[in-house]
Design a protein around this motif. Structure first.
Motif, PDB file in Angstrom:
ATOM      1  N   TYR B 298       0.776  -1.065  -0.024  1.00  0.00           N
ATOM      2  CA  TYR B 298       0.013   0.008   0.105  1.00  0.00           C
ATOM      3  C   TYR B 298       0.932   1.364   0.084  1.00  0.00           C
ATOM      4  O   TYR B 298       0.216   2.342  -0.307  1.00  0.00           O
ATOM      5  N   ASP B 316      -5.144  -9.849   6.371  1.00  0.00           N
ATOM      6  CA  ASP B 316      -4.859  -9.020   7.675  1.00  0.00           C
ATOM      7  C   ASP B 316      -3.625  -9.583   8.323  1.00  0.00           C
ATOM      8  O   ASP B 316      -3.489  -9.061   9.851  1.00  0.00           O
ATOM      9  N   GLY B 327       1.718  -3.889   8.707  1.00  0.00           N
ATOM     10  CA  GLY B 327       0.469  -4.415   7.901  1.00  0.00           C
ATOM     11  C   GLY B 327      -0.903  -3.907   8.366  1.00  0.00           C
ATOM     12  O   GLY B 327      -0.937  -3.341   9.359  1.00  0.00           O
ATOM     13  N   ILE B 328      -1.621  -3.659   7.369  1.00  0.00           N
ATOM     14  CA  ILE B 328      -2.951  -2.713   7.526  1.00  0.00           C
ATOM     15  C   ILE B 328      -4.085  -3.658   6.629  1.00  0.00           C
ATOM     16  O   ILE B 328      -3.790  -4.167   5.631  1.00  0.00           O
ATOM     17  N   ARG B 329      -5.138  -3.566   7.236  1.00  0.00           N
ATOM     18  CA  ARG B 329      -6.422  -4.211   6.673  1.00  0.00           C
ATOM     19  C   ARG B 329      -6.725  -3.821   5.240  1.00  0.00           C
ATOM     20  O   ARG B 329      -7.215  -4.499   4.438  1.00  0.00           O
ATOM     21  N   GLU B 330      -6.405  -2.536   5.085  1.00  0.00           N
ATOM     22  CA  GLU B 330      -6.717  -1.809   3.607  1.00  0.00           C
ATOM     23  C   GLU B 330      -5.553  -2.062   2.755  1.00  0.00           C
ATOM     24  O   GLU B 330      -5.723  -1.410   1.564  1.00  0.00           O
ATOM     25  N   ALA B 333      -7.188  -3.261  -0.465  1.00  0.00           N
ATOM     26  CA  ALA B 333      -7.858  -2.253  -1.266  1.00  0.00           C
ATOM     27  C   ALA B 333      -7.012  -1.094  -1.721  1.00  0.00           C
ATOM     28  O   ALA B 333      -7.315  -0.555  -2.908  1.00  0.00           O
ATOM     29  N   ILE B 334      -6.041  -0.581  -1.163  1.00  0.00           N
ATOM     30  CA  ILE B 334      -5.294   0.398  -1.563  1.00  0.00           C
ATOM     31  C   ILE B 334      -4.514   0.133  -3.054  1.00  0.00           C
ATOM     32  O   ILE B 334      -4.419   0.830  -3.928  1.00  0.00           O
ATOM     33  N   ALA B 365     -12.964  -3.949   5.034  1.00  0.00           N
ATOM     34  CA  ALA B 365     -12.190  -2.957   5.300  1.00  0.00           C
ATOM     35  C   ALA B 365     -12.275  -1.673   4.273  1.00  0.00           C
ATOM     36  O   ALA B 365     -12.217  -0.616   4.630  1.00  0.00           O
ATOM     37  N   ALA B 369     -13.194   2.056   4.967  1.00  0.00           N
ATOM     38  CA  ALA B 369     -12.381   3.058   4.439  1.00  0.00           C
ATOM     39  C   ALA B 369     -12.812   4.196   3.485  1.00  0.00           C
ATOM     40  O   ALA B 369     -12.619   5.265   3.402  1.00  0.00           O
TER      41      ALA B 369
END
Lengths: 431, 377
Positions: B298, B316, B327-330, B333-334, B365, B369
């Motif tokens: 991301y 996750d 690490g991030i949940r998004e 998505a990003i 997630a 966001a």
């Protein structure tokens, strides 16, 4: 990066909840208590405790009101196993405070003093609904000096993930590792692991029955230190059950014999083959902490691992708490996924919610204090936009001991920096 | 018995190594280890009234699907098929079989005994000569549980102990008496590479190179220099200039990457290290097909998009080592939002059974966001 750290430090400063009244209004409340599920209900919280729960309740003057209309409200989630606050990064990154090593302190090794409520893992997990956790020591594998863990790795604690008065029970369970896992700490032998435990219990009982003689130097030498023997007294007094890492059915049978012989209580962790002995486990009043999605024969102790085990045990009357099968600490938050998978495999939804809230609270002696939305209990409450066992549902707000926690973690700060920053600067310069 | 087999294999290997490197020897290897997968005779089947996610970005409501002889014949509405078995799928969802691009089933099978540990040839930092398929145990029960989770194809990779760990293989998780019965026909081989902590910990811990990240990079570059030289000598010999080099399994695989026949799948967590790996790929003229784990993808979605390199990620997982700490949940998505190629992988015998659930977490997630994400995306 420094700015990120500063922001975090600001966020975790304690929020004072002095003489505070809060009303959560209009939600569908799954109490996990005798009141069952209430539509359009109100929860009144006074000084961190649940003061009233019901429909049509008046809201006290001066109460802070949280609108939960159209939302689901559940008790806070209880992580039944893991090392929250005892580890930041597990591998090649400094000490892991859950790991017991050496012979000097074994049963007496207590993790409560090492708990770090400012760990970044706390916010990551509490903003997703985890409000309390059992934090558990484990036997360490040999370090550079060859020092390694013991069959008895000491006292598990229960903590709340709030910012004040964080340790609920410093001696919630006595952790023991048996079976194939335990053999690593008993010269490679399964029987040796059992003997190590028996010897500790025998010494502790002898010590407890003859303390004055011991003080006068009139008892034989013990293998264990006084700190260990004192810790084991809690096992005999009934306040601290054994928390036994064990999977194979034959080891579970040996455990039921042992606890009958010594008149002590036990909790099984792992329990891959526990479903085969559901009735025996229920009769022995042993609780089980298991990962419901764990269905692979990882070793010869768990050859009969299967899905559906949680339902089989609960139907037989066993108290079951659900853990996450992949990551029990950094992703303690994923116990909702475990519960959802247990429902997939036949467990009733209400029973699954209980298995991540009230059941673990009861298992760790916190059942009268936390785990459900009942008058007098600690106000650990999660407000969800949708079914908490659905994977797309993340909490809108979490309260721990009646305090609304900031819904911010190191992860949400990173997300905002890289996903939502409006800055025109190059990425590395952004806030 | 076991020893006899080992001895025979040894002789065969020596014989292969003794053959000067020419294309015919490589072709013989390709033939020897070719897929022997054959679809079972199928019945003509019509699935009716389903919500179909095609996997190619479309969502079809109340759709029918006609299958014959192992192939999809038609997707549409109100299809008729005389003599077909009809499956009423009203109220159900139909998707392609799930593909896991990162699995160690078969090479780290259950039970996970020491004797089953066949995924890391951790005896040298560059072992491009080994092939994961030669470790795969077809009886791994994980193949069956993955199937129950909707997975029908997977890439089996060597582990990440080595800078260059060997060839990966794409399998269908069908019953097979050997790996060739499971091999996905026509799928290219991959090359597993690994950044970061694992190689430097494994070898540095033995007082051997690499012990640092700069040691890692020196190791990759040295290997590619050798590979480029091997490839050039081979090409020259084909043009009648000079002797062909002696056939070398290690360099043969690396040259395959430089020729674009073998796809690079690179275990790499940190954004800065992925960026360095793209630089190395540019230096030697190969492409990174995908970074695996890519916990910090991301932070560099634009670089990934520009290089046309995929990121294969968990939903996750985070924090189990320093390089996974951000690490991030998004993450997924990003990467997806930047129109880079985002993949959800498992790297786990349990995770592979619930890749749909992992995807749901990613969607949740992303929706939280930035608003709703369509399921067919």
């Amino acid at each position: 990066m420094n700015r990120l750290v500063t922001a975090l430090l600001l966020i975790v400063l304690p929020v004072v909840a002095a003489a505070q009244t809060t009303a959560i209004v209009g939600g569908k409340v799954h109490t996990v208590g005798p009141q069952g599920t209430l539509d359009n209900a109100t929860i009144i919280i006074v000084n961190g405790r649940i003061h009233a729960v019901g429909t049509g309740l008046g809201i006290p003057d001066g109460a802070e009101t949280i609108d939960a209309a159209g939302k689901l409200v559940t008790p806070g989630l209880f992580s039944p196993i893991g090392r929250l606050g005892l580890v930041e990064v597990g591998l090649s990154a400094g000490p892991v405070d859950s790991e017991q090593r050496g012979e000097r302190f074994t049963a007496g090794f207590a993790v409560a003093d090492a708990y770090n409520p400012r760990s970044t893992l706390i916010a990551v997990n509490r903003i997703e609904g985890v409000t309390r956790a059992a934090i558990v020591p484990s036997p360490g594998f040999p370090d550079d000096s060859g020092s390694m863990g013991h069959v008895l790795s000491g006292l598990a604690a229960v903590v709340n993930l709030g910012d004040e008065d964080v340790v609920d029970r410093p001696a919630a369970a006595m952790v023991v590792t048996l079976g194939e896992g335990g053999s690593h700490f008993a010269d490679g032998t399964r029987a040796g692991a059992w003997l190590t435990l028996r010897n500790a219990l025998d010494e502790a009982r002898d010590y407890g029955n003859h303390k004055e003689d011991f003080e006068r130097g009139m008892r034989r030498d013990y293998v264990h230190s006084v700190a260990d023997l004192e810790a084991l007294q809690k096992v005999f007094s009934g306040t601290t059950p054994l928390l036994v890492n064990i999977n194979r059915a034959s080891d579970i049978e040996a455990l039921t014999r042992l606890i009958t012989e010594y008149r002590i209580a036990a909790i099984i962790v792992g329990g891959a083959e526990a479903w085969m002995l559901a009735d025996e486990i229920a009769a022995a009043n042993i609780s089980v902490i298991l990962s419901p999605a764990y269905n692979l024969p990882g070793n010869f102790d768990s050859i009969n691992a299967r899905r559906g085990a949680a339902g089989i045990l609960i139907d037989a009357g066993v108290r079951v708490a659900l853990a996450d099968s992949q990551s029990q600490t950094h992703n303690a938050r994923n116990i909702t996924q475990s519960a959802g998978n247990a429902v997939r495999d036949g467990l009733a939804w209400d029973a699954a919610l209980r298995a991540i809230t009230l059941a673990p609270a009861e298992i760790f002696g916190m059942g009268t204090y936390a785990g459900s939305i009942e008058v007098g209990k600690a106000a650990d409450i999660v407000i969800w936009p949708a079914d908490p066992l659905e994977l797309t549902s993340f909490p809108d707000q979490v309260l721990i001991n009646g305090v609304s926690i900031p819904m911010v973690s190191r992860q949400t700060l990173l997300r905002d920096r890289y996903m939502q920053s409006q800055s025109e600067l190059p990425p590395a310069y952004r806030d | 018995m076991k020893n006899k087999i080992a001895a025979l294999a040894g002789i065969a290997t020596m014989a292969l190594l003794a053959v000067a490197c020419d294309k015919s020897a490589e072709d013989a290897a390709d033939a020897a280890f070719a897929s022997r997968y054959k679809a079972l005779p199928g019945t003509k089947t019509l699935i009716t009234g389903a919500t179909v996610l095609t996997g190619a970005g479309e969502r079809l409501e109340d759709a029918d699907l006609l299958i014959d002889d192992g192939r999809i014949v038609e997707v549409g509405t109100d299809l008729n098929a005389d003599g077909a078995d009809v499956v009423d799928a009203a109220g159900k969802w139909v998707t392609p079989g799930i593909i896991d691009v990162h699995s160690h089933l078969g090479v780290y099978p259950s039970p996970g005994t020491e004797s089953h540990s066949d995924g890391n040839e951790a005896t040298a930092p560059v072992t491009a000569e080994v092939w994961a398929e030669h470790s795969v145990w077809p009886q791994d029960p994980g193949f069956v549980t993955a199937l129950a989770g909707g997975v029908t194809s997977m890439q089996i990779l060597p582990g990440s102990a080595n800078l260059i760990g060997g060839r990966g293989v794409t399998l269908k998780n069908v019953p097979g008496r050997n790996v060739m019965d499971m091999k996905f026909p026509g799928a290219p081989h991959s090359l597993k590479m690994a950044c970061g902590e694992n190689p430097k910990r494994v070898y540095g811990g033995r007082g051997q190179a690499p012990g640092t990240r700069m040691g890692n990079v020196a190791g990759y570059r040295a290997a590619w220099i050798e590979a480029a030289d091997y490839r050039d000598k081979l090409a020259a010999a084909e043009n009648g200039e000079g002797e062909a080099p002696t056939r070398d399994l290690r360099l043969e695989t690396l040259a395959g990457v430089l020729d674009g026949e073998i796809l690079v799948h690179n275990h790499c967590y940190r954004a800065d290290e992925m960026s360095v790996m793209l630089d190395i790929a540019r230096e030697f003229g190969y492409k990174v097909s995908a970074f695996h784990h890519a916990v910090e993808a991301y932070k560099i979605p634009d670089l990934l998009a520009e290089a046309d390199t995929c990121a294969a990620m968990w939903a996750d997982w985070w924090g189990f080592k320093m390089e996974a700490y951000d690490g991030i949940r998004e993450n997924v998505a990003i990467v997806d939002q930047a129109d880079a190629c985002a993949i959800i992988h498992s790297d786990s015998g349990l995770g592979i059974q619930v890749l749909n659930q992992e995807t749901a977490k990613v969607m949740g997630a992303a929706a939280k966001a930035r608003g709703e994400v369509a399921r067919h995306r």
